[in-house]
Design an enzyme around this catalytic site. Sequence first.
Site, PDB file in Angstrom:
ATOM      1  CE  LYS A   1      41.994 -26.726 -33.953  1.00 28.77           C
ATOM      2  NZ  LYS A   1      41.592 -27.474 -33.218  1.00 28.77           N
TER       3      LYS A   1
ATOM      4  N   PRO B   1      35.530 -35.599 -39.141  1.00 26.72           N
ATOM      5  CG  PRO B   1      37.120 -37.184 -37.503  1.00 26.72           C
ATOM      6  CD  PRO B   1      37.148 -36.354 -38.778  1.00 26.72           C
TER       7      PRO B   1
ATOM      8  CB  ALA C   1      39.419 -26.513 -35.616  1.00 28.85           C
ATOM      9  N   GLY C   2      36.837 -29.015 -37.536  1.00 23.66           N
ATOM     10  CA  GLY C   2      36.695 -29.136 -38.594  1.00 23.66           C
ATOM     11  C   GLY C   2      35.359 -27.829 -39.245  1.00 23.66           C
TER      12      GLY C   2
ATOM     13  CG  ASP D   1      39.916 -24.258 -32.913  1.00 22.94           C
ATOM     14  OD1 ASP D   1      41.526 -23.281 -32.349  1.00 22.94           O
ATOM     15  OD2 ASP D   1      39.215 -25.087 -33.067  1.00 22.94           O
TER      16      ASP D   1
HETATM   17  O1  C5P Z   1      35.347 -20.808 -29.191  1.00 21.17           O
HETATM   18  P1  C5P Z   1      35.006 -21.475 -29.194  1.00 21.17           P
HETATM   19  O2  C5P Z   1      33.588 -21.411 -30.543  1.00 21.17           O
HETATM   20  O3  C5P Z   1      35.499 -22.666 -29.988  1.00 21.17           O
HETATM   21  O4  C5P Z   1      34.972 -22.628 -27.856  1.00 21.17           O
HETATM   22  C1  C5P Z   1      34.353 -23.249 -27.498  1.00 21.17           C
HETATM   23  C2  C5P Z   1      34.250 -22.990 -26.102  1.00 21.17           C
HETATM   24  O5  C5P Z   1      35.379 -23.186 -25.711  1.00 21.17           O
HETATM   25  C3  C5P Z   1      33.600 -21.896 -25.006  1.00 21.17           C
HETATM   26  O6  C5P Z   1      32.436 -21.744 -25.586  1.00 21.17           O
HETATM   27  C4  C5P Z   1      34.324 -21.950 -24.045  1.00 21.17           C
HETATM   28  O7  C5P Z   1      33.543 -22.885 -23.041  1.00 21.17           O
HETATM   29  C5  C5P Z   1      35.264 -23.009 -23.963  1.00 21.17           C
HETATM   30  N1  C5P Z   1      36.794 -22.059 -24.697  1.00 21.17           N
HETATM   31  C6  C5P Z   1      37.643 -21.686 -24.281  1.00 21.17           C
HETATM   32  N2  C5P Z   1      39.023 -21.469 -23.709  1.00 21.17           N
HETATM   33  C7  C5P Z   1      39.103 -20.830 -25.176  1.00 21.17           C
HETATM   34  C8  C5P Z   1      37.960 -21.659 -26.309  1.00 21.17           C
HETATM   35  C9  C5P Z   1      37.144 -22.097 -26.036  1.00 21.17           C
HETATM   36  O8  C5P Z   1      37.113 -22.199 -21.874  1.00 21.17           O
HETATM   37  N3  C5P Z   1      40.731 -19.958 -25.242  1.00 21.17           N
END
Ligand code: C5P
Length: 292
Positions: free
Chosen positions: A11, A102, A108-109, A144
Amino acid sequence: MSRIELLSPAKLNIFLEVIGKRSDGYHELETVMLRTDLSDLMVFEQTSGTQIELRLSDETPPELRSGFPLDSSNLILRAAENLQRRSQVQMGARISVTKVIPPESGLAGGSSNAATTLRGLCRLWNLQPPEDELHEIAATLGSDINFLLSGAKAAICRGRGEIVVPVEVAQEFWFVAVRPKTGNSTPTVFRETNIPSVPESSSGIVRRLTGETDEPLEKFCFNRLTDAACIINGEMSRLMNSMQKCSLKPAFMSGSGSTCFLVADDQHDADRLRSLVECSTGLRCWVLQTST
Ligand code: C5P
């Protein structure tokens, strides 16, 4: 079916605003994501046991191998085991991935691989769980995954990113993307971002996607996480400057980075921009098209 092959697409965030900090530690977002044609290839095969086996294909380039864990920290295994447990499946699978996207790139791989795993294993195991249930699994694994699971070509995503409202895209769009050698840590970039008192709205970029206006797409591209990411990753900041200087166009960051991109007018313009950026930075660039 005993063998299923699926593409797992990257994405691109062409708009990302941080609305506020939530009590669960996440940030409330308004982001517009596009599904692109840059894809990993995933193969799902039946096995005789109940184990989920994960491997990288021999075609995966050496530079992408180290960012791909083969243990339970990999979202593919977490998605597979979650689906297996919830559906009480007594079957296993062998999952092979050819990486193209990558890692730590804001494309978002890993999330895409998790979404594709849910689709691939439902077909392999002949499961038909309600869509809500698959989206519930997706939301527990990352922010994502729901967008990529939805199959939408473009969407406004809210909440943590998991609330997906599809957007009809009136035409194809082209981008030239490049990733500096250093990736970004998503939690660090979020932590260092200042939350605006008046958030930017995605309505302009949505009007451009749906064809209500034909002003240049780049006029509406925006990412609130860029300033913090540039401070954390000086190499990325210098890369954005070089991209802007050689192309005379604004450069943007996808997600929490570190992939940066330019908006091209069409495929020909994308090829031209790719040559310019590759010559100026010495880094390999990708031409990304919105997925058809
Ligand atoms: O949900 P995901 O694993 O993609 O998020 C990784 C990190 O990014 C989360 O642990 C958080 O620290 C941060 N994040 C956030 N707010 C979001 C998405 C991600 O603070 N909406």
